[in-house]
Design a protein around this motif. Structure first.
Motif, PDB file in Angstrom:
ATOM      1  N   SER A  28      13.823  -7.457  -1.679  1.00 15.81           N
ATOM      2  CA  SER A  28      12.585  -6.765  -2.047  1.00 15.81           C
ATOM      3  C   SER A  28      12.295  -6.857  -3.540  1.00 15.81           C
ATOM      4  O   SER A  28      11.175  -6.563  -3.975  1.00 15.81           O
ATOM      5  N   SER A  30      12.304  -9.670  -5.135  1.00 17.93           N
ATOM      6  CA  SER A  30      11.623 -10.944  -5.377  1.00 17.93           C
ATOM      7  C   SER A  30      10.152 -10.684  -5.669  1.00 17.93           C
ATOM      8  O   SER A  30       9.495  -9.933  -4.944  1.00 17.93           O
ATOM      9  N   ASP A  31       9.668 -11.283  -6.735  1.00 15.12           N
ATOM     10  CA  ASP A  31       8.285 -11.031  -7.113  1.00 15.12           C
ATOM     11  C   ASP A  31       7.492 -12.312  -7.322  1.00 15.12           C
ATOM     12  O   ASP A  31       6.344 -12.268  -7.766  1.00 15.12           O
ATOM     13  N   SER A  52       3.920 -10.967  -6.621  1.00 13.60           N
ATOM     14  CA  SER A  52       4.009  -9.838  -5.696  1.00 13.60           C
ATOM     15  C   SER A  52       2.880  -8.823  -5.873  1.00 13.60           C
ATOM     16  O   SER A  52       2.704  -7.950  -5.019  1.00 13.60           O
ATOM     17  N   ASN A  53       2.129  -8.937  -6.953  1.00 15.83           N
ATOM     18  CA  ASN A  53       1.010  -8.008  -7.128  1.00 15.83           C
ATOM     19  C   ASN A  53      -0.258  -8.496  -6.426  1.00 15.83           C
ATOM     20  O   ASN A  53      -1.322  -7.905  -6.586  1.00 15.83           O
ATOM     21  N   ASP A  55      -1.868 -10.144  -2.535  1.00 14.78           N
ATOM     22  CA  ASP A  55      -1.648 -10.309  -1.108  1.00 14.78           C
ATOM     23  C   ASP A  55      -2.076 -11.684  -0.622  1.00 14.78           C
ATOM     24  O   ASP A  55      -1.631 -12.156   0.423  1.00 14.78           O
ATOM     25  N   LEU A  66       0.865 -12.962   1.520  1.00 15.32           N
ATOM     26  CA  LEU A  66       2.119 -12.273   1.257  1.00 15.32           C
ATOM     27  C   LEU A  66       2.053 -10.870   1.831  1.00 15.32           C
ATOM     28  O   LEU A  66       1.140 -10.103   1.509  1.00 15.32           O
ATOM     29  N   ASN A  67       3.008 -10.539   2.685  1.00 19.22           N
ATOM     30  CA  ASN A  67       3.125  -9.191   3.233  1.00 19.22           C
ATOM     31  C   ASN A  67       4.446  -8.614   2.755  1.00 19.22           C
ATOM     32  O   ASN A  67       5.506  -8.922   3.315  1.00 19.22           O
ATOM     33  N   LYS A  68       4.378  -7.806   1.721  1.00 20.33           N
ATOM     34  CA  LYS A  68       5.604  -7.277   1.123  1.00 20.33           C
ATOM     35  C   LYS A  68       6.257  -6.230   2.002  1.00 20.33           C
ATOM     36  O   LYS A  68       7.463  -6.002   1.928  1.00 20.33           O
ATOM     37  N   THR A  69       5.497  -5.594   2.838  1.00 17.00           N
ATOM     38  CA  THR A  69       6.049  -4.550   3.704  1.00 17.00           C
ATOM     39  C   THR A  69       7.093  -5.119   4.647  1.00 17.00           C
ATOM     40  O   THR A  69       8.156  -4.514   4.841  1.00 17.00           O
ATOM     41  N   LYS A  71       8.196  -8.337   4.274  1.00 14.69           N
ATOM     42  CA  LYS A  71       8.825  -9.455   3.550  1.00 14.69           C
ATOM     43  C   LYS A  71       8.510 -10.784   4.247  1.00 14.69           C
ATOM     44  O   LYS A  71       9.419 -11.536   4.643  1.00 14.69           O
TER      45      LYS A  71
END
Lengths: 111, 114
Positions: A28, A30-31, A52-53, A55, A66-69, A71
């Motif tokens: 998590s 990773s950016d 990561s800022n 989507d 990118l879906n960070k929720t 990953k």
């Protein structure tokens, strides 16, 4: 540390269709995320990246989501052409450390 | 130069021999990375230089592997007492060292240990 995995090792699409290649990462922290294309006998070639800022980011015929929720990272190629046939890698990492690569998805375009 | 150059493009060596692989990064790029790619796999990190110093060598598999970058430009990956398991494509990449961090890769050196 980071580990990166591709959902499918191979993908076949008809010429003109859209392609979607998926990737999952574990860290998590990773950016920074990149998609590379590798043709036979060549080094990986940069396609598109995303921080990561964000989507979503679009390039010429390519979009990265990118879906960070969960990953999850995906590469969408619009109107796939025979020249898009290659192995596609996603890579991830904190921005100033070496990238960790997945195993790759081989995209075959059927004319 | 215009891109990252790696020489030789192919190297065949006998088990137990010593080999050197060379990487010429893009002019002005301060960061240089070595990766190894086995057949059907993604690139695996070996070592990373920022300038002349190795910033991270955690990926080197054992002490037979060593890399240098004495003047902060060209780098040489050195493998002693080569083993058949060292056979792979060795990739070099460079980046400006600032955002956006994306590397530019060379075409690699295909090493075959027989």
């Amino acid at each position: 540390g980071e580990s990166v995995g591709l959902h499918l090792p191979t993908l076949s699409v008809q010429e003109g269709d859209n392609s979607i290649i998926n990737c999952a990462y574990s860290n998590s922290a990773s950016d920074y995320f990149i998609w590379y294309k590798q043709e036979s006998g060549k080094g990986p070639q940069f396609i598109i990246d995303i921080r990561s800022n964000m989507d979503k980011r679009q390039g010429q015929r390519v979009t990265v989501l990118l879906n960070k929720t969960v990953k999850h990272l995906s590469l969408q190629i619009a109107a796939t052409q025979p020249g898009d046939s290659a192995v596609y890698f996603c890579a991830a990492g904190p921005g100033n450390t070496p990238l960790v690569f997945g195993k790759g998805t081989r995209l075959s375009v059927i004319a | 130069g215009a891109g990252v150059s790696q020489t030789p493009s192919n190297k065949v060596t006998e088990k137990g021999k010593y080999v050197e692989l060379r990487c010429d990064p893009i002019s002005g790029h301060t960061a240089l990375y070595w990766y190894r790619q086995s057949l059907g796999q993604g690139p695996e990190f070996l070592i990373y230089f920022q300038g002349t110093g190795a910033a991270d060598d955690s990926g080197l598999p054992n002490d037979r592997f060593f890399a240098v970058r004495p003047e902060g430009s060209v780098s040489t990956l050195k493998i002693q007492r080569t083993e058949r398991g060292d056979s792979a494509v060795y990739l070099c990449a460079s980046s400006p060292g600032t955002e956006p961090y994306g590397y530019t890769f060379g075409s690699g050196t295909r090493l075959t240990v027989v």
